[in-house]
Design an enzyme around this catalytic site. Structure first.
Site, PDB file in Angstrom:
ATOM      1  N   LYS A  76      47.771  26.755  73.401  1.00 41.94           N
ATOM      2  CA  LYS A  76      46.519  27.650  72.899  1.00 41.94           C
ATOM      3  C   LYS A  76      45.293  26.718  72.186  1.00 41.94           C
ATOM      4  CE  LYS A  76      45.016  30.634  68.975  1.00 41.94           C
ATOM      5  NZ  LYS A  76      45.886  31.956  68.083  1.00 41.94           N
ATOM      6  N   SER A 151      44.216  36.190  67.911  1.00 39.55           N
ATOM      7  CA  SER A 151      42.911  35.023  68.940  1.00 39.55           C
ATOM      8  C   SER A 151      42.868  34.614  69.598  1.00 39.55           C
ATOM      9  CB  SER A 151      43.215  34.100  67.337  1.00 39.55           C
ATOM     10  OG  SER A 151      43.848  33.610  67.319  1.00 39.55           O
ATOM     11  N   SER A 175      47.784  37.619  66.156  1.00 43.93           N
ATOM     12  CA  SER A 175      47.022  36.302  67.548  1.00 43.93           C
ATOM     13  C   SER A 175      48.007  36.145  69.145  1.00 43.93           C
ATOM     14  CB  SER A 175      47.219  35.635  66.793  1.00 43.93           C
ATOM     15  OG  SER A 175      45.545  35.664  66.228  1.00 43.93           O
TER      16      SER A 175
END
Ligand code: GLN
Length: 469
Positions: A76, A151, A175
């Site tokens: 990420k 997210s 997330s």
């Protein structure tokens, strides 16, 4: 080449010369290229990943390879990887290169994982649909008109669409788990302090944890075993010894609580309730004791989360001033306009909303009414959660109240968007570990997820039980 779902399978096929590591990396690169329109990757480290593959292939031949030889991972875009860009999907960090690797990344590399690229996410991990990213939204591979979740949207879709075997992401309020549920993958939020946060760009430091997204529980156990543990660079990391997750004793009959307010919440899709009840029945058939309990604070979780995380974010994000990192406004003329213009131009709308909200709840006139109050509610939630865990081993709930929604459906209404996290923020407020595992497909064709929460540092048993689901 087939789309592999676990490292064990890959390692067997490499050993039997059915595939080469270089061939495997090329396969993932092909999938990334084919799925480019999904927008999961911000950057692909193609040449480097191939070089790593050749080096690790040599190590495999000489019997010196680490435990993760054959695992292709993506990160990420809020996890630092030395000499690679990291931007938290924000314009304010455009072009910024990390000078060190996150501790979790170092541990993965030390075991010969290959890192194939950088994944799209909501800006500074603030969002539940990946629609706040500077690089644009990520499409769900199960239905491209729907969001990936957030997210960590890029992370979930990269695993869903076989662009890598595992993704390393972060979870502040859901997330990892929510996008995993939206994309049919497995996602874990470890106990606060289990995995070092060193090298994770901070959003809300007392909530943030790094967590993997995988397709198999065996990969989840292995990666968790490797990345967990005390780290001198993160004072909040725990020195509690890490269980050998890959070799846990068989799990006996357990006591599981499910929260009635979750299952019968007004915002929940009835098919999700039905699927969760079916999981409960199955657990009962397996001999576990499953009991309905009440959690009276459910509707306070999201407000508490948003007061505390925005307060922490307003402080954490004050370092992005246009002076030291990333973007600086071209039209700045003095110190104050450098701050003001760089931040106004560099941050997106959601991040600005949260910085303002956080600054407000910390301001002299509001501190007591909001920040102190929210901390008190956090304590109540922790106490009530401990009370439940004094009687039960696990708490079960759906991961999300709905399946992945359509693009734009909630982006004009922050409150509706924030409610997507109603079941996941609990574990971040209380610090407990939680995992989301797939629980079948909704009649709309989208994956659904069920969540298990466990006592602090019981991720080993939690993964055992999750595996049976
Ligand atoms: N969706 C939640 C939020 O918008 C959770 C984000 C996260 O876990 N990073 O804050």
């Amino acid at each position: 080449m087939e789309n592999y779902k676990s490292l064990t399978h890959i390692q067997t096929d490499i050993k039997q010369d059915k595939i080469t590591l270089r061939g495997l990396v090329l396969h993932y690169l092909g999938n990334i290229e084919q799925g480019k329109h999904l927008n999961a990757f911000i950057e692909v480290f193609a040449d480097e990943a191939l070089q790593q593959a050749d080096q690790i292939a040599e190590k495999i031949k000489s019997g010196k390879a680490g435990k993760l030889a054959g695992m292709v991972i993506a990160l990420k875009d809020n996890i630092c990887y030395k000499n690679h860009q990291v931007t938290a999907s924000s314009k304010i960090l455009a072009g910024f290169t990390s000078v060190f690797s996150a501790t979790a990344v170092e541990k993965l590399l030390a075991e010969d994982a290959i890192i194939i690229g950088r994944l799209n996410c909501d800006e500074f991990a603030m969002g539940a649909s990946n629609e706040t990213s500077f690089y644009g939204p990520v499409k769900n591979a199960a239905d491209e008109t729907r969001v990936s979740g957030g997210s960590s949207g890029g992370a979930a879709v990269a695993v869903q669409a076989n662009m890598c075997l595992v993704a390393l992401a972060s979870d502040t309020g859901g997330s990892v788990r929510q996008p995993a549920a939206f994309c049919g993958a497995i996602g874990i939020k470890p106990t606060y302090g289990r995995v070092s946060r060193n090298g994770l760009l901070a959003y809300a430091s007392s909530f943030d944890q790094i967590g993997p997204i995988t397709n198999s529980m065996s990969d989840m156990k292995l990666v968790m075993e490797i990345i967990s543990g005390k780290d001198e660079s993160d004072a909040t990391s725990s020195s509690k010894p890490v269980d050998t997750y890959t070799k846990m004793p068989a799990l006996g009959k357990r006591k599981i609580a499910y929260i009635k307010e979750c299952l019968y919440h007004e915002g929940i899709d009835p098919e999700i309730t039905k699927a969760t009840l079916a999981v409960i029945d199955k657990l009962k058939q397996d001999g576990h004791e499953v009991t309905e309990v009440s959690f009276p604070y459910l509707d306070f979780l999201v407000p508490t989360y948003y007061v505390l995380t925005t307060a922490e974010a307003s402080s954490n994000l004050s370092r992005f001033s246009g002076l030291m990192y990333g973007y600086r406004s071209q039209s700045a003329t003095d110190l104050e306009s450098t701050f003001r213009k760089s931040r106004s131009e560099g941050f997106g709308a959601e991040v600005k909303r949260r910085i303002m909200l956080g600054t407000f709840v910390l301001s002299a006139g509001s501190y007591e009414a909001y920040y102190t109050k929210a901390q008190q509610v956090r304590r109540l939630v922790q106490e009530k959660t401990n009370e439940i865990f004094a009687l039960y081993d696990f708490i079960l709930s759906p991961t999300t109240p709905t399946t992945a929604f359509k693009f734009g459906e909630k982006s004009d209404n922050p409150i509706a968007m924030y409610l997507a996290d109603i079941f996941t923020v609990h574990a971040n407020i209380s610090g407990n570990p939680a995992i989301s595992v797939p629980m079948g497909t909704h009649s709309n064709g989208m994956p659904m997820g069920v969540q298990l929460m466990a006592k602090h540092f019981c991720e080993g048993e939690m993964m055992q039980l999750a595996e049976t689901i």
